[in-house]
Write an enzyme that holds these catalytic residues in place. Structure first.
Site, PDB file in Angstrom:
ATOM      1  N   LYS A   1      91.799  55.344  51.611  1.00 21.25           N
ATOM      2  CA  LYS A   1      92.730  55.841  52.629  1.00 21.25           C
ATOM      3  C   LYS A   1      92.152  57.092  53.294  1.00 21.25           C
ATOM      4  O   LYS A   1      92.219  57.245  54.519  1.00 21.25           O
ATOM      5  CB  LYS A   1      94.093  56.170  51.990  1.00 21.25           C
ATOM      6  CG  LYS A   1      94.862  54.920  51.553  1.00 21.25           C
ATOM      7  CD  LYS A   1      96.082  55.258  50.705  1.00 21.25           C
ATOM      8  CE  LYS A   1      96.747  53.995  50.162  1.00 21.25           C
ATOM      9  NZ  LYS A   1      97.883  54.237  49.267  1.00 21.25           N
TER      10      LYS A   1
ATOM     11  N   ASP B   1     104.812  56.985  53.787  1.00 18.57           N
ATOM     12  CA  ASP B   1     104.918  55.784  52.949  1.00 18.57           C
ATOM     13  C   ASP B   1     106.295  55.126  53.071  1.00 18.57           C
ATOM     14  O   ASP B   1     106.477  53.971  52.669  1.00 18.57           O
ATOM     15  CB  ASP B   1     104.709  56.165  51.478  1.00 18.57           C
ATOM     16  CG  ASP B   1     103.421  55.593  50.922  1.00 18.57           C
ATOM     17  OD1 ASP B   1     102.944  54.578  51.447  1.00 18.57           O
ATOM     18  OD2 ASP B   1     102.913  56.162  49.943  1.00 18.57           O
TER      19      ASP B   1
ATOM     20  N   GLN C   1     100.498  58.892  45.641  1.00 17.70           N
ATOM     21  CA  GLN C   1     100.027  57.572  45.217  1.00 17.70           C
ATOM     22  C   GLN C   1     100.769  57.125  43.964  1.00 17.70           C
ATOM     23  O   GLN C   1     100.814  57.835  42.961  1.00 17.70           O
ATOM     24  CB  GLN C   1      98.507  57.626  44.956  1.00 17.70           C
ATOM     25  CG  GLN C   1      97.880  56.297  44.583  1.00 17.70           C
ATOM     26  CD  GLN C   1      97.911  55.268  45.712  1.00 17.70           C
ATOM     27  OE1 GLN C   1      97.896  55.603  46.883  1.00 17.70           O
ATOM     28  NE2 GLN C   1      97.954  53.999  45.354  1.00 17.70           N
TER      29      GLN C   1
HETATM   30  N1  GUN Z   1     100.555  52.105  45.021  1.00 17.89           N
HETATM   31  C1  GUN Z   1     100.353  50.804  45.357  1.00 17.89           C
HETATM   32  N2  GUN Z   1     100.623  50.629  46.665  1.00 17.89           N
HETATM   33  C2  GUN Z   1     101.002  51.829  47.154  1.00 17.89           C
HETATM   34  C3  GUN Z   1     101.407  52.288  48.456  1.00 17.89           C
HETATM   35  O1  GUN Z   1     101.487  51.546  49.445  1.00 17.89           O
HETATM   36  N3  GUN Z   1     101.715  53.598  48.545  1.00 17.89           N
HETATM   37  C4  GUN Z   1     101.653  54.433  47.483  1.00 17.89           C
HETATM   38  N4  GUN Z   1     101.984  55.701  47.670  1.00 17.89           N
HETATM   39  N5  GUN Z   1     101.288  54.054  46.289  1.00 17.89           N
HETATM   40  C5  GUN Z   1     100.965  52.752  46.131  1.00 17.89           C
END
Ligand code: GUN
Length: 291
Positions: free
Chosen positions: A49, A116, A93
């Site tokens: 990311k 998110d 995350q």
């Molecule tokens: N863990 C797995 N997928 C995601 C996501 O889309 N966002 C976040 N913050 N954590 C994740």
């Protein structure tokens, strides 16, 4: 034989659009990434990311906390990012060490920086079908993949396998919306569902997000269905340099013989999640700039 839905091509187009818009910003948008502990998958996801953000001209603000970090430490980090006017977006995350902590962390993020879309306010706006919030990235990416097939969802039976906050629940709500591109009849299946095949065989659209390889076999899929595979599973494989390969939740080789459209893993949903995160970061910047 199914058409392959290429998430790499579709995400590239979105990333190019975001990159062009970022060039017009009066300062670079900035996204903060909080990672707790060293879960190998989370390390890879956050690094990906951040790398893509930088390629688009988006600034990144990484915060790494040890696995034993106390809730207070994580919440303090979020509060200071909330207060920092240079930070447009905040991502924590998942997974965090406990679900309670994960809920507290998602709820502590300033909703206007919640790229998110997991803050209760943004999830509530999703239920209200409002455009004022932020929508979760993987569900948004899935909607774009479905849109690319040209299939009209109106009145179709969408079966979502998995009930997570991150994918299952929000994608089901998006499919259910009264908006032009939605209006599906939605069924949720999960680990306690008796006889998943009974539902999956009736699905015009099948979304599989459980994290277990081989969950969907060819005999569980309706001929011509659209199949979206959200699974990312590491399978030990000595023939690969890394010692593992990545597989989805769907038996791709056999299901592609039956389905009308199918996403590959890797190269399907994964790149779309990152592209939608970048789009949300730009949106957060634009909303902050116009306050
Ligand atoms: N863990 C797995 N997928 C995601 C996501 O889309 N966002 C976040 N913050 N954590 C994740």
């Amino acid at each position: 034989m199914a058409n392959i839905i290429d998430g790499k091509i579709i995400s590239r187009k979105i990333l190019d659009e975001v990159k062009s818009s970022v060039k017009l910003c009066s300062r670079p948008p900035c996204a903060a990434f909080i990672r707790v502990g060293d879960d190998p998958a989370s390390v890879i996801y956050v690094n990906q990311k951040q790398k893509i953000a930088r390629e688009l001209g988006i600034d990144t603000f990484p915060i790494l906390l040890p696995l034993h970090a106390q809730g207070k430490e994580i919440l303090n980090a979020i509060h200071s990012l909330n207060e920092n006017p240079e930070v447009d977006g905040i991502l924590v995350q998942a997974p965090l060490p406990t679900m309670a902590l994960q809920r507290a962390a998602f709820s502590a993020i300033d909703p206007s920086k919640d790229i998110d879309g997991f803050h209760p306010q943004n999830l509530g706006l999703l239920c209200q079908e409002s455009d004022d919030g932020f929508l979760p990235c993987t569900p948004l990416g899935i909607m774009e993949l479905i849109r690319s097939t040209g299939v009209d969802l109106t009145g179709k039976h969408a079966v979502v396998i998995g009930r997570s906050l991150i994918v299952g629940k929000p994608v089901g709500l998006l499919l259910l919306q009264k908006k032009e591109f939605a209006n599906a009849t939605v069924t949720f299946c999960h680990s306690k569902t008796k006889d998943i095949a009974r539902y999956s065989r009736d699905a015009d659209l099948l979304i599989v997000a459980v994290g277990r390889p081989g969950t969907i076999r060819a005999d569980m899929v309706k001929p011509g269905a659209v199949v979206i595979d959200v699974g990312i599973n590491r399978i030990p494989d000595d023939r690969r340099e890394k010692g593992y390969r990545i597989e989805g939740d769907v038996d791709f080789e056999n299901v592609r013989e039956v389905a009308g459209f199918i996403t590959p893993v890797p190269g399907g949903v994964g790149p779309m999640t990152i592209a939608m995160l970048m789009k949300n970061t730009l949106l957060a910047y634009q909303r902050h700039a116009h306050r």
